[in-house]
Design a protein around this motif. Sequence first.
Motif, PDB file in Angstrom:
ATOM      1  N   VAL A  64       0.836  -1.199   0.000  1.00  0.00           N
ATOM      2  CA  VAL A  64       0.000   0.000   0.000  1.00  0.00           C
ATOM      3  C   VAL A  64       0.872   1.251   0.000  1.00  0.00           C
ATOM      4  CG1 VAL A  64      -1.599   1.357   1.421  1.00  0.00           C
ATOM      5  CG2 VAL A  64      -2.016  -1.085   1.026  1.00  0.00           C
ATOM      6  N   PHE A  65       1.926   1.244   0.809  1.00  0.00           N
ATOM      7  CA  PHE A  65       2.824   2.400   0.817  1.00  0.00           C
ATOM      8  C   PHE A  65       3.464   2.604  -0.550  1.00  0.00           C
ATOM      9  CE2 PHE A  65       7.065   4.182   1.193  1.00  0.00           C
ATOM     10  CZ  PHE A  65       6.825   5.364   1.874  1.00  0.00           C
ATOM     11  N   ALA A  66       3.893   1.512  -1.183  1.00  0.00           N
ATOM     12  CA  ALA A  66       4.533   1.637  -2.490  1.00  0.00           C
ATOM     13  C   ALA A  66       3.566   2.203  -3.524  1.00  0.00           C
ATOM     14  CB  ALA A  66       5.064   0.274  -2.939  1.00  0.00           C
ATOM     15  N   VAL A  67       2.294   1.749  -3.479  1.00  0.00           N
ATOM     16  CA  VAL A  67       1.301   2.245  -4.440  1.00  0.00           C
ATOM     17  C   VAL A  67       1.061   3.738  -4.230  1.00  0.00           C
ATOM     18  CG1 VAL A  67      -1.114   2.105  -5.133  1.00  0.00           C
ATOM     19  CG2 VAL A  67       0.215   0.014  -4.775  1.00  0.00           C
ATOM     20  N   ILE A  68       0.860   4.142  -2.979  1.00  0.00           N
ATOM     21  CA  ILE A  68       0.593   5.561  -2.705  1.00  0.00           C
ATOM     22  C   ILE A  68       1.811   6.411  -3.055  1.00  0.00           C
ATOM     23  CG2 ILE A  68       0.046   7.216  -0.869  1.00  0.00           C
ATOM     24  CD1 ILE A  68      -1.569   5.062   0.501  1.00  0.00           C
ATOM     25  N   ALA A  69       3.021   5.893  -2.760  1.00  0.00           N
ATOM     26  CA  ALA A  69       4.236   6.637  -3.115  1.00  0.00           C
ATOM     27  C   ALA A  69       4.352   6.799  -4.624  1.00  0.00           C
ATOM     28  CB  ALA A  69       5.457   5.919  -2.548  1.00  0.00           C
ATOM     29  N   ALA A  70       3.983   5.760  -5.381  1.00  0.00           N
ATOM     30  CA  ALA A  70       4.025   5.854  -6.844  1.00  0.00           C
ATOM     31  C   ALA A  70       3.026   6.892  -7.356  1.00  0.00           C
ATOM     32  CB  ALA A  70       3.745   4.485  -7.451  1.00  0.00           C
ATOM     33  N   VAL A  71       1.825   6.907  -6.776  1.00  0.00           N
ATOM     34  CA  VAL A  71       0.827   7.915  -7.173  1.00  0.00           C
ATOM     35  C   VAL A  71       1.321   9.308  -6.818  1.00  0.00           C
ATOM     36  CG1 VAL A  71      -1.534   8.720  -6.798  1.00  0.00           C
ATOM     37  CG2 VAL A  71      -1.056   6.266  -6.952  1.00  0.00           C
ATOM     38  N   ALA A  72       1.945   9.442  -5.644  1.00  0.00           N
ATOM     39  CA  ALA A  72       2.482  10.747  -5.258  1.00  0.00           C
ATOM     40  C   ALA A  72       3.601  11.188  -6.201  1.00  0.00           C
ATOM     41  CB  ALA A  72       2.982  10.687  -3.816  1.00  0.00           C
ATOM     42  N   GLY A  73       4.394  10.227  -6.674  1.00  0.00           N
ATOM     43  CA  GLY A  73       5.435  10.575  -7.646  1.00  0.00           C
ATOM     44  C   GLY A  73       4.832  11.079  -8.953  1.00  0.00           C
ATOM     45  N   ALA A  74       3.756  10.400  -9.410  1.00  0.00           N
ATOM     46  CA  ALA A  74       3.075  10.880 -10.615  1.00  0.00           C
ATOM     47  C   ALA A  74       2.476  12.264 -10.377  1.00  0.00           C
ATOM     48  CB  ALA A  74       1.978   9.883 -11.009  1.00  0.00           C
ATOM     49  N   GLN A  75       1.953  12.507  -9.207  1.00  0.00           N
ATOM     50  CA  GLN A  75       1.412  13.827  -8.869  1.00  0.00           C
ATOM     51  C   GLN A  75       2.504  14.886  -8.934  1.00  0.00           C
ATOM     52  OE1 GLN A  75       0.001  13.944  -4.829  1.00  0.00           O
ATOM     53  NE2 GLN A  75       0.267  16.163  -4.712  1.00  0.00           N
ATOM     54  N   TRP A  76       3.707  14.548  -8.428  1.00  0.00           N
ATOM     55  CA  TRP A  76       4.817  15.505  -8.454  1.00  0.00           C
ATOM     56  C   TRP A  76       5.213  15.814  -9.898  1.00  0.00           C
ATOM     57  CZ3 TRP A  76       9.909  15.452 -10.154  1.00  0.00           C
ATOM     58  CH2 TRP A  76      10.732  16.476  -9.657  1.00  0.00           C
ATOM     59  N   LEU A  77       5.226  14.776 -10.727  1.00  0.00           N
ATOM     60  CA  LEU A  77       5.573  15.002 -12.128  1.00  0.00           C
ATOM     61  C   LEU A  77       4.543  15.876 -12.821  1.00  0.00           C
ATOM     62  CD1 LEU A  77       6.797  11.417 -13.153  1.00  0.00           C
ATOM     63  CD2 LEU A  77       8.203  13.462 -12.774  1.00  0.00           C
ATOM     64  N   ALA A  78       3.266  15.718 -12.392  1.00  0.00           N
ATOM     65  CA  ALA A  78       2.213  16.542 -12.984  1.00  0.00           C
ATOM     66  C   ALA A  78       2.186  17.955 -12.414  1.00  0.00           C
ATOM     67  CB  ALA A  78       0.852  15.879 -12.774  1.00  0.00           C
ATOM     68  N   GLY A  79       2.978  18.212 -11.389  1.00  0.00           N
ATOM     69  CA  GLY A  79       3.035  19.533 -10.792  1.00  0.00           C
ATOM     70  C   GLY A  79       1.779  19.926 -10.041  1.00  0.00           C
ATOM     71  N   VAL A  80       1.134  18.948  -9.397  1.00  0.00           N
ATOM     72  CA  VAL A  80      -0.118  19.196  -8.682  1.00  0.00           C
ATOM     73  C   VAL A  80       0.093  18.932  -7.198  1.00  0.00           C
ATOM     74  CG1 VAL A  80      -2.541  18.547  -8.444  1.00  0.00           C
ATOM     75  CG2 VAL A  80      -1.455  18.549 -10.701  1.00  0.00           C
ATOM     76  N   GLN A  81      -0.384  19.860  -6.372  1.00  0.00           N
ATOM     77  CA  GLN A  81      -0.381  19.669  -4.928  1.00  0.00           C
ATOM     78  C   GLN A  81      -1.775  19.287  -4.454  1.00  0.00           C
ATOM     79  OE1 GLN A  81       1.709  23.634  -4.013  1.00  0.00           O
ATOM     80  NE2 GLN A  81       2.427  22.318  -2.338  1.00  0.00           N
ATOM     81  N   LEU A  82      -1.842  18.236  -3.622  1.00  0.00           N
ATOM     82  CA  LEU A  82      -3.128  17.775  -3.105  1.00  0.00           C
ATOM     83  C   LEU A  82      -3.033  17.552  -1.598  1.00  0.00           C
ATOM     84  CD1 LEU A  82      -4.162  15.130  -5.798  1.00  0.00           C
ATOM     85  CD2 LEU A  82      -5.147  17.403  -5.463  1.00  0.00           C
TER      86      LEU A  82
END
Length: 381
Positions: A64-82
């Motif tokens: 679960v941590f790895a999945v959320i970290a991967a999504v957060a990495g994609a978010q960082w690449l997209a330049g979006v803060q959530l």
Amino acid sequence: MYRPDRLLAALAGRPWVLDALSAAVLFLATLGPGRVPDGPPWLLALQAALVLPLVWRRRAPLTVFAVIAAVAGAQWLAGVQLPADVALLVALYTVGAHSTWRRTLAAWLVLEGGAVLASVRWAPEGRLLPSVAAMTAFTVAAAVIGTNMRTRRAYVAGLERDRDRRARLAVAEDRARMARDMHDIVTHNLSVMVALADSARYVRDSAPDKAATAMEQISATGRQALADMRRCLGVLRPDEPDAERHPMPGIAELPALAGQLRAAGLPTRVHLDGDPGGIPATAQLTVYRLAQEALTNALKHTTPGTRAEVTLRVSPEAVTVEITDDGRPAPATGHGPGFGITGMRERVAAFGGTLRAGPLPGGGWRVVARLNLETAGTGAS
């Protein structure tokens, strides 16, 4: 009627329900004032991808941590803060609470790297170091709290195992104590009753009065045996009246025991040196059982005409009981190291004492036991 305790108990048995509710609350709390709902659809999907894996966080914390970290990495690449990035802290806490410290450290390093990258990208001008420090504090707190929770659970589990072990030992000790008591009660009383019955049979024609007296003593011995057995087994029944369980026999009952043995054909005397008033009840019961067992052995295993003596020496530190007889072993028998001697050793060991049993040089048998009264509070009867 609504019962919160029943609801909590039901949820405690279904942790995935609590995790699903927590994920739903976190999803709704981090939507923001129209920011995510009013944005593009992929933003809402990103929000769900950050929070939804928390439903399985306890079943597969590292995944679960790895999945959320991967999504957060994609978010960082997209330049979006959530705001839903707080799910990373929840996932890190779960890794600490349910995984080894090595995996927790690896997860923390991943999240710390992501915190540094986020600070570099989104920290205000001149606020990079404070931003990194603040986010590091959050990540360290999540990892430490999770690790402490895991340590606490392991400690509580150890206490429960120790409690269960102590309970099993207590049950085993109770069984051993009851086995010793039942052995002493049954062996002694049956031996006395057999001796009295033999005596009554031998004199029934020549001395009917003596035969009748022996039969009365058999009856009294049988009633005494039943009373002793009720006292011994009464602890198993919570509704058993105290009168059936107390008092257990002690030093004061030794003269009556000697009288019972005399009636059965073993002349027995009791000598007391010291004041037994300060001896704990458990130690008194042990002294009584030791004398009972040793005298019963003398009655069973020696030839007619044997005499026995019980000598007690009492001091504030210890009580010593010596039981001797002058008899010769009966044919095909003798004083052997059977279960009776073993039971006596166990009783004495409960008081940190010593026991010696063996033949006398001039014939006969002697049993000497010393009970340490300083450990009487921790002994068992």
